[in-house]
Design a protein around this motif. Structure first.
Motif, PDB file in Angstrom:
ATOM      1  N   MET A  78       0.812  -1.220   0.000  1.00 42.57           N
ATOM      2  CA  MET A  78       0.000   0.000   0.000  1.00 42.57           C
ATOM      3  C   MET A  78       0.847   1.272   0.000  1.00 42.57           C
ATOM      4  N   PHE A  79       2.143   1.133   0.277  1.00 37.84           N
ATOM      5  CA  PHE A  79       2.989   2.303   0.501  1.00 37.84           C
ATOM      6  C   PHE A  79       4.095   2.442  -0.537  1.00 37.84           C
ATOM      7  N   HIS A  80       4.495   3.695  -0.747  1.00 33.21           N
ATOM      8  CA  HIS A  80       5.728   3.973  -1.469  1.00 33.21           C
ATOM      9  C   HIS A  80       6.497   5.036  -0.690  1.00 33.21           C
ATOM     10  N   VAL A  81       7.739   5.240  -1.049  1.00 31.99           N
ATOM     11  CA  VAL A  81       8.630   6.137  -0.303  1.00 31.99           C
ATOM     12  C   VAL A  81       8.865   7.420  -1.087  1.00 31.99           C
ATOM     13  N   GLU A  82       8.726   8.556  -0.409  1.00 35.22           N
ATOM     14  CA  GLU A  82       9.034   9.865  -0.982  1.00 35.22           C
ATOM     15  C   GLU A  82      10.196  10.487  -0.208  1.00 35.22           C
ATOM     16  N   GLN A  83      11.044  11.212  -0.902  1.00 33.18           N
ATOM     17  CA  GLN A  83      12.150  11.933  -0.270  1.00 33.18           C
ATOM     18  C   GLN A  83      11.630  13.162   0.464  1.00 33.18           C
ATOM     19  N   SER A  84      12.120  13.380   1.672  1.00 36.64           N
ATOM     20  CA  SER A  84      11.780  14.597   2.408  1.00 36.64           C
ATOM     21  C   SER A  84      12.380  15.816   1.717  1.00 36.64           C
ATOM     22  N   ARG A  85      11.652  16.927   1.739  1.00 36.12           N
ATOM     23  CA  ARG A  85      12.155  18.180   1.186  1.00 36.12           C
ATOM     24  C   ARG A  85      13.085  18.901   2.155  1.00 36.12           C
ATOM     25  N   THR A  86      13.096  18.489   3.417  1.00 33.65           N
ATOM     26  CA  THR A  86      13.819  19.263   4.431  1.00 33.65           C
ATOM     27  C   THR A  86      15.028  18.547   5.009  1.00 33.65           C
ATOM     28  N   ASP A  87      15.253  17.306   4.605  1.00 27.41           N
ATOM     29  CA  ASP A  87      16.378  16.536   5.149  1.00 27.41           C
ATOM     30  C   ASP A  87      16.770  15.469   4.128  1.00 27.41           C
ATOM     31  N   ALA A  88      17.977  15.542   3.640  1.00 27.50           N
ATOM     32  CA  ALA A  88      18.424  14.606   2.608  1.00 27.50           C
ATOM     33  C   ALA A  88      18.452  13.167   3.089  1.00 27.50           C
ATOM     34  N   THR A  89      18.500  12.965   4.409  1.00 25.73           N
ATOM     35  CA  THR A  89      18.573  11.604   4.944  1.00 25.73           C
ATOM     36  C   THR A  89      17.208  11.064   5.368  1.00 25.73           C
ATOM     37  N   SER A  90      16.159  11.871   5.227  1.00 23.97           N
ATOM     38  CA  SER A  90      14.835  11.459   5.706  1.00 23.97           C
ATOM     39  C   SER A  90      13.893  11.144   4.554  1.00 23.97           C
ATOM     40  N   GLN A  91      12.936  10.257   4.847  1.00 23.14           N
ATOM     41  CA  GLN A  91      11.963   9.850   3.847  1.00 23.14           C
ATOM     42  C   GLN A  91      10.568   9.793   4.461  1.00 23.14           C
ATOM     43  N   ILE A  92       9.582   9.809   3.590  1.00 20.07           N
ATOM     44  CA  ILE A  92       8.178   9.809   4.002  1.00 20.07           C
ATOM     45  C   ILE A  92       7.480   8.626   3.349  1.00 20.07           C
ATOM     46  N   LEU A  93       6.759   7.861   4.149  1.00 16.04           N
ATOM     47  CA  LEU A  93       5.959   6.769   3.615  1.00 16.04           C
ATOM     48  C   LEU A  93       4.585   7.307   3.245  1.00 16.04           C
ATOM     49  N   VAL A  94       4.205   7.092   2.001  1.00 19.03           N
ATOM     50  CA  VAL A  94       2.924   7.571   1.487  1.00 19.03           C
ATOM     51  C   VAL A  94       2.111   6.364   1.040  1.00 19.03           C
ATOM     52  N   GLY A  95       0.890   6.260   1.556  1.00 24.35           N
ATOM     53  CA  GLY A  95       0.051   5.116   1.201  1.00 24.35           C
ATOM     54  C   GLY A  95      -1.390   5.521   1.015  1.00 24.35           C
ATOM     55  N   ARG A  96      -2.173   4.603   0.491  1.00 26.38           N
ATOM     56  CA  ARG A  96      -3.607   4.853   0.342  1.00 26.38           C
ATOM     57  C   ARG A  96      -4.362   3.552   0.560  1.00 26.38           C
ATOM     58  N   GLY A  97      -5.471   3.640   1.306  1.00 25.37           N
ATOM     59  CA  GLY A  97      -6.343   2.494   1.445  1.00 25.37           C
ATOM     60  C   GLY A  97      -6.675   2.137   2.878  1.00 25.37           C
ATOM     61  N   ALA A  98      -7.537   1.139   3.005  1.00 29.89           N
ATOM     62  CA  ALA A  98      -7.970   0.648   4.313  1.00 29.89           C
ATOM     63  C   ALA A  98      -7.058  -0.467   4.780  1.00 29.89           C
ATOM     64  N   ILE A  99      -6.793  -0.462   6.070  1.00 33.64           N
ATOM     65  CA  ILE A  99      -5.960  -1.505   6.673  1.00 33.64           C
ATOM     66  C   ILE A  99      -6.765  -2.204   7.748  1.00 33.64           C
ATOM     67  N   THR A 100      -6.683  -3.523   7.772  1.00 38.23           N
ATOM     68  CA  THR A 100      -7.356  -4.314   8.793  1.00 38.23           C
ATOM     69  C   THR A 100      -6.439  -4.456   9.990  1.00 38.23           C
ATOM     70  N   PRO A 101      -6.889  -4.049  11.193  1.00 42.35           N
ATOM     71  CA  PRO A 101      -6.030  -4.178  12.378  1.00 42.35           C
ATOM     72  C   PRO A 101      -5.671  -5.627  12.643  1.00 42.35           C
ATOM     73  N   LYS A 102      -4.547  -5.828  13.303  1.00 50.51           N
ATOM     74  CA  LYS A 102      -4.154  -7.172  13.705  1.00 50.51           C
ATOM     75  C   LYS A 102      -5.143  -7.721  14.728  1.00 50.51           C
ATOM     76  N   LYS A 103      -5.329  -9.033  14.725  1.00 48.99           N
ATOM     77  CA  LYS A 103      -6.218  -9.643  15.697  1.00 48.99           C
ATOM     78  C   LYS A 103      -5.530  -9.709  17.050  1.00 48.99           C
ATOM     79  N   ARG A 104      -6.230  -9.286  18.081  1.00 50.14           N
ATOM     80  CA  ARG A 104      -5.664  -9.284  19.427  1.00 50.14           C
ATOM     81  C   ARG A 104      -5.682 -10.693  20.026  1.00 50.14           C
ATOM     82  N   GLY A 105      -4.688 -10.928  20.874  1.00 52.29           N
ATOM     83  CA  GLY A 105      -4.658 -12.202  21.569  1.00 52.29           C
ATOM     84  C   GLY A 105      -4.124 -13.349  20.748  1.00 52.29           C
ATOM     85  N   LYS A 106      -3.609 -13.036  19.552  1.00 50.62           N
ATOM     86  CA  LYS A 106      -3.041 -14.068  18.705  1.00 50.62           C
ATOM     87  C   LYS A 106      -1.531 -13.993  18.740  1.00 50.62           C
TER      88      LYS A 106
END
Length: 219
Positions: free
Chosen positions: A190-218
């Protein structure tokens, strides 16, 4: 954004804000006032590193605004997790009319967020003073988190706010690719990586869509 120039001084940050958003006189005044309130409040509680104050417009204002630039076609409620001093949430709220939910569990920081929203007339900003687990579920158009939790926990905790059209904007510094690789494959896709505009060593994860939470107690 692989070849995106890095904003390396305050003048460059302001120039980029002008080009990217063409802020009105009122929006500029609000950004200036927010910056002043942030520095003043930092003397009472630790909101940002003191070492970043001389480059506040790069490190905090433009760094926050770049998330809005990645979501210019977005709409609906913007949920900012662990908003702290209102970064990126208050910057986004100043530059856009998006309804904004700032999620922050620390009382003094919530008081600051409400003070800023009140003084700047940001009626579209709501502050949720509670851990994310106790915030009522509602559909989010965008979910951001500048410094909230490790990626897998961040996504799992906020998944219930996501829909098929939700945009995820998650700055993860220099560890973005490593953290992404640790996610379940269905989440990774669901995600791709974008370069930060303010730090050459930093990146931003950009995604779209619904995510199903992990099941608890498993296991």
């Amino acid at each position: 954004m692989a070849d995106t120039p890095i904003l390396n001084d305050e003048e460059a940050a302001r120039d980029w804000l002008t080009q990217a958003f063409a802020p009105t006189v009122e929006q500029w005044a609000r950004l200036e006032r927010f910056a002043a309130m942030l520095v003043a409040e930092n003397e009472r509680q630790n909101l940002i590193a003191v070492s970043t104050i001389p480059t506040l417009w790069v490190r905090h204002i433009a760094d926050s605004a770049q998330l809005l630039a990645l979501d210019t076609d977005g709409d609906g409620l913007w949920v900012d997790l662990g908003s702290g001093p209102g970064l990126p949430g208050l910057v986004v709220a100043i530059l856009s009319g998006r309804p904004m939910l700032l999620v922050e569990s620390r009382k003094r920081r919530c008081e600051f967020l409400r003070d800023v929203a009140g003084e700047l007339g940001l009626g579209h900003v709501e502050v949720a003073e509670a851990p994310l687990e106790r915030v009522a579920t509602r559909p989010a158009g965008t979910i951001s988190a500048r410094a909230f939790a490790p990626l897998d926990r961040l996504i799992d905790l906020s998944a219930r706010f996501s829909t098929e059209s939700t945009r995820w904007l998650l700055p993860k510094g220099r560890n973005a690719v490593k953290e992404l690789a640790l996610l379940p494959p269905t989440w990774q896709r669901m995600f791709h990586v974008e370069q930060s505009r303010t730090d050459a060593t930093s990146q931003i994860l950009v995604g779209r869509g619904a995510i199903t939470p992990k099941k608890r107690g498993k296991a």
